[in-house]
Design an enzyme around this catalytic site. Structure first.
Site: not given
Ligand SMILES: [Fe+2]
Length: 470
Positions: A328-329, A358, A234-235, A356, A168, A200, A197, A319
């Site tokens: 988060h996530h 952060h 995902n990015h 994923h 990331d 970005y 990732d 990821h």
């Molecule tokens: Fe991600």
């Protein structure tokens, strides 16, 4: 008497408070209370020196390498020329040789909404010598650029090797900090395991792909000299049907090569390589992975092929983490866990690295594979055959840190901290490897978390500090 009663009551209250705080602390491992400096989470401006375009007409830029075969004797060199296709060749020679060889690659380009890419070249160099320094040159006439890399030793059980780990990353000042800390770490990573990732760019209007180019120029200072092993996140999806971009992974697949065919994969998004004493399997969290899908079928065939006598360290990159206790996530990796955790335990995977989220987190060796809908065995339990799960999505991108943690810290979580940093996996021999997590806010040599890993295949019966559940 009154005073004595008050005093006794106060003592009782104090005891209850101490006990209750202890009980709370005993729920899991360590949640670091480290207070980090304020981070502004902004991308470096386009005119930053780290994004500098190399001088000269059509000069190759965004030069990076990755492994080009299954054993480590191959390298894929990728680069972009901005003005015209130019040459697809890579000139290369061993450090102590005057004999120069040439490999021929191919060039691609793509359109994304209103953006047209430069000419992106990919060239596989095969059959190099193991453990050898090579120089290589790309470009034409007066605008050639020269770099070097070192091939890994021949795969073998006791070959030491040091991997870097970043996830990331993005392109903020924090991202630059992370890469600098990795480069200046006295423990020198020889290849980068990148857990997804990347740029970005998709956070910009219409996924402004100019930010893919800046990212390529930013990482060149490391990735042109040591292979970065790519995992898609995902990015990398860049899926925006509203603007006509209905095919996922278009910029990623054009820009980054992986040697997927040599491990009989049908997609660049999942594949395997051997490197020194490690067998690395890369998975795609954002491609179909249910039963009978191509990824499922490939992994089902792949895991039995791993020869732990040759490459004892079985490492998986994906990821989205399967174990994460951040808010988060939360639970996003649960479907992947349900599908694949039994295989990871069965094949005694040593470590699963993910990004994923952060932040940083390390798990105990646990599994959660006993549940069969009616037996209520749905909590993770200590399992000596299970991998350690490490989330290292703390590269420093513009979205900032995931600071909110679920409370109390679950028993499977050994250490968690929301700071930017990178990891180093230092494999010593067939039985021992050392993992360190380096927080950016410390000096280059300081580890905020570390542990010895004891190989699952060779040392399963021996006690290990990483097994201790708090
Ligand atoms: Fe991600």
């Amino acid at each position: 008497m009154g005073m004595k009663r008050v005093y006794t009551g106060f003592l009782c209250l104090l005891t209850v408070l101490i006990l209750s705080s202890r009980v709370r602390l005993c729920d899991g491992g360590i949640s670091s209370n480290y207070v980090r400096k304020y981070n502004s989470n902004v991308d470096m401006p386009l005119n930053s020196d780290v994004f500098r375009v190399p001088p000269g007409y059509n000069a190759p830029q965004q030069v990076y390498i990755t492994q080009g075969d299954h054993e480590g004797k191959g390298v894929i060199v990728s680069w972009t020329t901005p003005d015209e296709p130019g040459s697809n060749s890579v000139l290369y020679w061993a450090e102590n040789s005057n004999v120069k060889s040439s490999a021929e690659g191919f060039v691609v380009s793509y359109r994304y909404y209103n953006y047209t890419s430069g000419y992106i070249h990919h060239c596989t160099i095969k059959d190099l010598e193991f453990d050898t320094k090579y120089y290589y040159e790309v470009g034409l006439e007066n605008t050639t650029r020269k770099f070097w890399f070192v091939t890994p030793p021949k795969p073998g059980p006791d070959v030491p090797y040091t991997f870097g780990l970043i996830g990331d990353l993005g392109q903020t000042y924090d991202s630059n900090n992370t890469l600098t800390h990795y480069e200046l770490n006295p423990l020198k990573g020889q290849a980068m395991l990148f857990v997804g990732d990347l740029s970005y760019a998709d956070n910009y209007p219409f996924h402004n792909n100019i930010r893919w180019d800046t990212w390529g120029r930013f990482i060149e200072r490391s990735a042109a000299y040591q292979p970065w092993i790519w995992t898609a996140g995902n990015h990398e999806l860049d899926f925006v049907p509203e603007i006509g971009e209905s095919k996922p992974f278009v910029p990623y697949k054009h820009r980054f090569s992986t040697p997927y065919r040599v491990s009989d994969s049908t997609s660049p998004l999942w594949y395997s390589i051997k490197r020194a004493s490690a067998y690395i399997i890369v998975m795609s969290s954002y491609s179909a992975f249910g039963t009978y899908t191509p990824q499922w079928k490939w992994l089902k065939n792949e895991l039995p092929k791993v020869n732990r006598s040759e490459t004892p360290w079985l490492i998986i990159l994906m990821h989205c983490p399967m174990y994460s206790s951040y808010v988060h996530h939360y639970m996003e990796g649960e479907t992947m866990r349900v599908m694949y955790e039994p295989w990871f335990v069965n094949y005694k995977v040593d470590v699963v690295f993910a990004g994923h989220v952060h932040a940083y987190e390390r798990s105990e060796r646990v599994s959660n594979v006993a549940y069969n809908i009616i037996n209520r065995k749905c909590s993770p339990v200590r399992d000596e055959s299970a991998p350690v799960y490490i989330t290292i999505g703390d590269g420093g991108n513009q979205e900032g840190l995931a600071t909110e943690m679920t409370q109390p810290q679950p028993r499977y979580s050994a250490y968690r901290e929301a700071s930017f940093g990178h990891g180093i996996l230092d494999i010593k021999n067939r039985t021992h490897a050392y993992f360190g997590w380096h927080r950016n806010d410390d000096g280059y040599a300081v580890e905020a978390d570390s542990l010895w890993l004891f190989n699952r295949y060779w040392k399963l019966d021996e006690p290990s500090a990483s097994h201790v559940m708090r």
